[in-house]
Each structure stands twice: as C-alpha cells, then as structure tokens.
Scaffold this motif. Structure first.
Motif, PDB file in Angstrom:
ATOM      1  N   ARG A  19       0.788  -1.233   0.000  1.00 34.26           N
ATOM      2  CA  ARG A  19       0.000   0.000   0.000  1.00 34.26           C
ATOM      3  C   ARG A  19       0.821   1.285   0.000  1.00 34.26           C
ATOM      4  O   ARG A  19       0.315   2.324  -0.401  1.00 34.26           O
ATOM      5  CB  ARG A  19      -0.892   0.049   1.239  1.00 34.26           C
ATOM      6  N   MET A  20       2.049   1.209   0.478  1.00 34.52           N
ATOM      7  CA  MET A  20       2.845   2.423   0.658  1.00 34.52           C
ATOM      8  C   MET A  20       3.981   2.471  -0.355  1.00 34.52           C
ATOM      9  O   MET A  20       4.488   1.436  -0.766  1.00 34.52           O
ATOM     10  CB  MET A  20       3.430   2.461   2.072  1.00 34.52           C
ATOM     11  N   ALA A  21       4.367   3.687  -0.714  1.00 35.46           N
ATOM     12  CA  ALA A  21       5.564   3.839  -1.547  1.00 35.46           C
ATOM     13  C   ALA A  21       6.735   3.220  -0.796  1.00 35.46           C
ATOM     14  O   ALA A  21       6.788   3.257   0.438  1.00 35.46           O
ATOM     15  CB  ALA A  21       5.833   5.314  -1.810  1.00 35.46           C
ATOM     16  N   GLU A  22       7.661   2.643  -1.533  1.00 33.17           N
ATOM     17  CA  GLU A  22       8.789   1.928  -0.939  1.00 33.17           C
ATOM     18  C   GLU A  22       9.507   2.765   0.116  1.00 33.17           C
ATOM     19  O   GLU A  22       9.820   2.290   1.201  1.00 33.17           O
ATOM     20  CB  GLU A  22       9.761   1.529  -2.050  1.00 33.17           C
ATOM     21  N   ASP A  43      15.104   8.659  -3.495  1.00 34.51           N
ATOM     22  CA  ASP A  43      14.822   9.762  -4.419  1.00 34.51           C
ATOM     23  C   ASP A  43      13.479  10.402  -4.125  1.00 34.51           C
ATOM     24  O   ASP A  43      12.955  11.152  -4.934  1.00 34.51           O
ATOM     25  CB  ASP A  43      14.900   9.270  -5.870  1.00 34.51           C
ATOM     26  N   GLY A  44      12.925  10.129  -2.988  1.00 34.69           N
ATOM     27  CA  GLY A  44      11.608  10.660  -2.628  1.00 34.69           C
ATOM     28  C   GLY A  44      10.493   9.648  -2.809  1.00 34.69           C
ATOM     29  O   GLY A  44       9.421   9.789  -2.242  1.00 34.69           O
ATOM     30  N   LYS A  45      10.741   8.629  -3.576  1.00 29.26           N
ATOM     31  CA  LYS A  45       9.733   7.590  -3.805  1.00 29.26           C
ATOM     32  C   LYS A  45      10.330   6.193  -3.702  1.00 29.26           C
ATOM     33  O   LYS A  45       9.718   5.285  -3.138  1.00 29.26           O
ATOM     34  CB  LYS A  45       9.084   7.780  -5.163  1.00 29.26           C
ATOM     35  N   LEU A  46      11.523   6.001  -4.261  1.00 24.58           N
ATOM     36  CA  LEU A  46      12.161   4.691  -4.268  1.00 24.58           C
ATOM     37  C   LEU A  46      13.496   4.749  -3.534  1.00 24.58           C
ATOM     38  O   LEU A  46      14.183   5.765  -3.571  1.00 24.58           O
ATOM     39  CB  LEU A  46      12.400   4.209  -5.703  1.00 24.58           C
ATOM     40  N   LEU A  47      13.852   3.624  -2.922  1.00 21.75           N
ATOM     41  CA  LEU A  47      15.161   3.517  -2.296  1.00 21.75           C
ATOM     42  C   LEU A  47      16.226   3.430  -3.383  1.00 21.75           C
ATOM     43  O   LEU A  47      16.004   2.837  -4.430  1.00 21.75           O
ATOM     44  CB  LEU A  47      15.231   2.268  -1.425  1.00 21.75           C
TER      45      LEU A  47
END
Length: 50
Positions: A19-22, A43-47
């Motif tokens: 459910r949540m962005a990484e 990067d604000g969304k992905l590791l």
C-alpha cells in the motif's frame, strides 16, 4: 470521526509494502525488523540501491 481525528489502519508487513511507496514503507518495516539504526538513501519515492 471528527475534524480532530483521522482513520487509522493496522497493517501487516506485506500490506505496508503493497500500500505504501517503498521509501515510506521501509520506515515501519525497519522499526519492526531490529533495534539497529538503518540509514537509507532515496529519491523521494524509491530507495536507491548501492
């Protein structure tokens, strides 16, 4: 529910990951995983992988 409250869900590890962005899901997952300090770049969304 009122103007001073918000809905809350209890999630399993799998549900949090789905459910949540990484970058957001990793925080509670790390907290549940161990007592070690985790430092992560993102990067604000992905590791960002090393």
């Amino acid at each position: 529910m009122s103007s001073e409250s918000a809905p809350v869900d209890s999630l399993t590890r799998k549900e949090a990951s789905e459910r949540m962005a990484e970058v957001l899901a990793i925080r509670p997952l790390d907290a549940l995983d161990s007592n070690e300090l985790h430092v992560r770049s993102h990067d604000g969304k992905l590791l960002l992988r090393r």
